[in-house]
Design an enzyme around this catalytic site. Structure first.
Site, mmCIF file in Angstrom:
data_model
loop_
_atom_site.group_PDB
_atom_site.id
_atom_site.type_symbol
_atom_site.label_atom_id
_atom_site.label_comp_id
_atom_site.label_asym_id
_atom_site.label_seq_id
_atom_site.Cartn_x
_atom_site.Cartn_y
_atom_site.Cartn_z
ATOM 1 N N LYS A 1 45.016 49.876 -108.109
ATOM 2 C CA LYS A 1 46.494 50.018 -107.686
ATOM 3 C C LYS A 1 46.701 51.320 -106.968
ATOM 4 O O LYS A 1 46.448 52.404 -107.816
ATOM 5 C CB LYS A 1 47.226 49.949 -108.972
ATOM 6 C CG LYS A 1 48.820 49.522 -108.443
ATOM 7 C CD LYS A 1 49.625 49.116 -109.791
ATOM 8 C CE LYS A 1 51.049 49.149 -109.404
ATOM 9 N NZ LYS A 1 52.056 48.872 -110.703
ATOM 10 N N ARG B 1 51.069 34.877 -109.800
ATOM 11 C CA ARG B 1 52.456 35.101 -110.101
ATOM 12 C C ARG B 1 53.228 33.956 -109.850
ATOM 13 O O ARG B 1 52.925 33.147 -108.877
ATOM 14 C CB ARG B 1 52.957 36.086 -109.371
ATOM 15 C CG ARG B 1 52.161 37.561 -109.523
ATOM 16 C CD ARG B 1 52.054 38.506 -108.033
ATOM 17 N NE ARG B 1 51.186 39.539 -108.271
ATOM 18 C CZ ARG B 1 51.554 41.079 -108.374
ATOM 19 N NH1 ARG B 1 52.583 41.028 -108.814
ATOM 20 N NH2 ARG B 1 50.485 41.643 -108.535
ATOM 21 N N ASP C 1 57.880 38.006 -108.129
ATOM 22 C CA ASP C 1 56.633 38.463 -107.819
ATOM 23 C C ASP C 1 56.209 39.266 -109.100
ATOM 24 O O ASP C 1 54.774 39.420 -109.241
ATOM 25 C CB ASP C 1 56.597 39.261 -106.609
ATOM 26 C CG ASP C 1 57.546 40.350 -106.531
ATOM 27 O OD1 ASP C 1 58.704 39.918 -106.692
ATOM 28 O OD2 ASP C 1 57.168 41.545 -106.614
HETATM 29 P P1 AMP Z 1 56.522 46.376 -106.980
HETATM 30 O O1 AMP Z 1 58.094 46.793 -106.666
HETATM 31 O O2 AMP Z 1 55.696 47.465 -107.505
HETATM 32 O O3 AMP Z 1 56.596 45.195 -107.669
HETATM 33 O O4 AMP Z 1 56.133 46.263 -105.353
HETATM 34 C C1 AMP Z 1 56.799 45.198 -104.616
HETATM 35 C C2 AMP Z 1 56.071 45.001 -103.149
HETATM 36 O O5 AMP Z 1 56.105 46.411 -102.625
HETATM 37 C C3 AMP Z 1 54.504 44.511 -103.581
HETATM 38 O O6 AMP Z 1 54.068 43.884 -102.346
HETATM 39 C C4 AMP Z 1 53.908 46.286 -103.443
HETATM 40 O O7 AMP Z 1 52.386 45.845 -103.065
HETATM 41 C C5 AMP Z 1 54.506 46.803 -102.234
HETATM 42 N N1 AMP Z 1 54.538 48.230 -102.456
HETATM 43 C C6 AMP Z 1 54.914 48.864 -103.304
HETATM 44 N N2 AMP Z 1 54.721 50.033 -103.031
HETATM 45 C C7 AMP Z 1 53.857 50.197 -102.090
HETATM 46 C C8 AMP Z 1 53.208 51.191 -101.173
HETATM 47 N N3 AMP Z 1 53.379 52.672 -101.356
HETATM 48 N N4 AMP Z 1 52.690 51.041 -100.101
HETATM 49 C C9 AMP Z 1 52.722 49.755 -99.945
HETATM 50 N N5 AMP Z 1 53.219 48.690 -100.481
HETATM 51 C C10 AMP Z 1 53.960 48.754 -101.561
HETATM 52 MG MG MG Z 2 55.174 43.887 -108.193
#
Ligand code: AMP
Ligand code: MG
Length: 502
Positions: free
Chosen positions: A129, A199, A268
């Site tokens: 990650k 998911r 998700d």
């Molecule tokens: P999360 O809120 O962590 O569940 O992420 C929601 C979405 O945003 C997922 O598709 C993640 O892969 C994407 N995401 C979160 N942070 C980043 C980042 N820094 N760069 C690219 N995608 C991100």
């Molecule tokens: Mg997520």
């Protein structure tokens, strides 16, 4: 499970000629699914990888050699600078309802290295990650910061120690590169270990953009991987829905019992394996209040503590919708069967929760008044602003005088009922206290202590974090070292907010 036939296709060095035996035993069954499911992508190398923390016992159970993971080569793998043999990195495609709105997502900053076959023969995902941009990154930088990744490490490992199904954290590596959030922060890569990363959003993605055949392929893959026992059922897809509902109901009951607030229960972020996943703006509740919200982005309280069961049910409804074409050719029949399965959630959740509450109170047997009895206690906790964990801790230590409502008439009346109830069971008081000790954690990762550990880590002092992790690794020990962590925050650090700027 099918054997991996596809090896690393990138031209990045492999660790074939490594001196220390690594223990990698990677396959990629996910990579054998149709192309619509993922995009092949190698991690983007980082400047100066440095290992911050490694979960040694997890490494051992995975069959990985800790000495190798501590070596330059091992660290290079954990940072995404080197691809281990057998790995064919990929970013998984998925969609999701975020705060109720449907969006195309996918691994925007995570890459699946492959599935490690553990010493016990189990197949688990190894994911990096923060490993760089992918076609699903949208505007993001594909990176993660040290603080939030250590936070995920602490919380997921604490959840594991509580006995709650969860993804695990194998390691956090600092990248030696800055990431730009509200402030400039040091970058990091977390190695996440999961039963899988399938998911609800994965099904939503395929249901929306794939064919019915691809949907069936995903369902078959999920059954094979997580529920092989239902493979021969009369209607395996209906059974899949039922099994996923069951695991989620049990999982959410465990969250409620320990006072865990996920913070961002988008579809998700709900894993079909039944593991807790995606520790972003999550936190543990101090003072008992069902309306507790920590996440700064959850302005309407959608994901408040008390809403978690109904949100899980909402997410499962979204999952059920994706399965409709598979459950029955007749749409009406399909809907009826899905509704029937969904209606089981409440009872499954509630009975699991009530059983857990009984245990927290040292009760071995059911009685008709249990529900009222427990709810009366919760109402007192709310009224007197009692600390959730410490109320049960005081009960367990038989120090009722430490509770917020001690000496009140309400509590005296409730206590009389409790004593009578304990007296009606065959088990002794010592048995009851022992049960309580096994079910009520002496400590939780309280926000102010997590922040304190991360603050020190920000200055490269990891001793605070390590000490904290040691205390959290056996939450039911009631050891003297744990006492200092039991104290709730002083009022100046409330209300606590977690931020999604991860
Ligand atoms: P999360 O809120 O962590 O569940 O992420 C929601 C979405 O945003 C997922 O598709 C993640 O892969 C994407 N995401 C979160 N942070 C980043 C980042 N820094 N760069 C690219 N995608 C991100
Ligand atoms: Mg997520």
């Amino acid at each position: 499970m099918r054997k991996n036939t596809r090896k690393n296709e990138g031209n990045v060095m492999t660790e074939k000629d490594t001196v220390i035996k690594s223990g990698w035993s990677l396959e990629s069954s996910y990579g054998l699914l149709p192309n619509v499911f993922f995009t092949r992508q190698n991690p983007t190398p980082v400047r100066a990888p440095k290992l911050i923390i490694l979960q040694h016992s997890l490494a051992a159970s995975l069959g990985l050699n800790a000495a190798y993971l501590n070596s330059e080569e091992g660290i290079a793998v954990l940072a995404g600078n080197r691809i281990p043999e057998g790995s064919a990195p990929l970013a998984q495609a998925y969609a999701g309802h975020q705060f109720g709105h449907f969006t195309m997502l996918g691994d925007g900053r995570a890459l699946l290295l492959g599935e490690q076959i553990t010493k016990a023969g189990k197949r688990v995902d190894i994911q990096l990650k923060g490993a760089g941009r992918t076609p699903y990154s949208r505007g993001g930088d594909g990176r993660a910061a040290v603080g939030p990744m250590l936070r995920e490490y602490v919380i997921s490992e604490a959840m594991y120690a509580f006995g709650i199904p969860t993804t695990r954290s194998l390691a956090v590596v600092a990248t030696g590169e800055p990431v730009y959030r509200e402030t400039v922060q040091p970058g990091a890569v977390l190695t996440r270990v999961a039963d899988s990363h399938i998911r609800v959003g994965t099904f939503q993605y395929i249901a929306k953009w794939g064919t019915d055949q691809e949907l069936r392929t995903l369902a078959d893959y999920t059954i094979e991987r997580h529920f092989p026992e239902i493979r021969e059922d009369e209607n395996p897809y209906r059974s899949l829905l039922r099994e996923v509902i069951k695991r989620q109901a049990i999982l959410i009951a465990k969250w409620q019992l320990v006072g865990f607030i996920h913070g961002v229960m988008n579809t998700d972020n709900m894993a079909l394996s039944g593991e807790s996943i995606d520790y972003g703006p999550c936190a543990f509740m101090d003072t008992y209040d069902p309306a507790t919200v920590f996440s700064s982005i959850d302005i309407h309280g959608r994901y408040a503590y008390g809403n978690q069961p109904s949100i899980a049910q909402w997410n499962l409804k979204k999952f059920a919708e994706t399965l409709l074409p598979l459950i029955n050719e007749d749409k009406e029949q399909s809907v009826l069967q899905a509704q029937d399965a969904l209606s089981s959630f409440h009872e499954l959740f509630y009975s699991s929760w009530l059983t857990g509450m009984r245990e927290k109170l040292g009760l071995f047997h059911e009685e008709p008044q249990d529900e009222t009895f427990v709810n009366e206690l919760l109402a007192m906790m709310k009224k007197y602003g009692a600390d959730y964990t410490n109320t049960f801790r005081a009960f367990t230590l038989d120090k009722l005088e430490d509770t917020a409502f001690y000496g009140t008439e309400e509590f005296s009346a409730w206590q009389d009922k409790w004593l009578a109830r304990l007296g009606r069971q065959e088990e002794s008081k010592a048995d009851a206290l022992q049960l309580m000790k096994e079910k009520n954690p002496a400590i939780i990762p309280r926000n102010h202590r997590v922040e304190e550990a991360l603050e020190a880590a920000g200055h490269e002092d990891y001793s605070v974090l390590e000490r904290f992790l040691r205390a959290l690794s056996s939450p039911f020990a009631y050891s003297p070292e744990q006492e200092e962590y039991a104290a709730p925050p002083d009022s100046s650090s409330c209300p606590y907010r977690t931020f999604c700027g991860t």
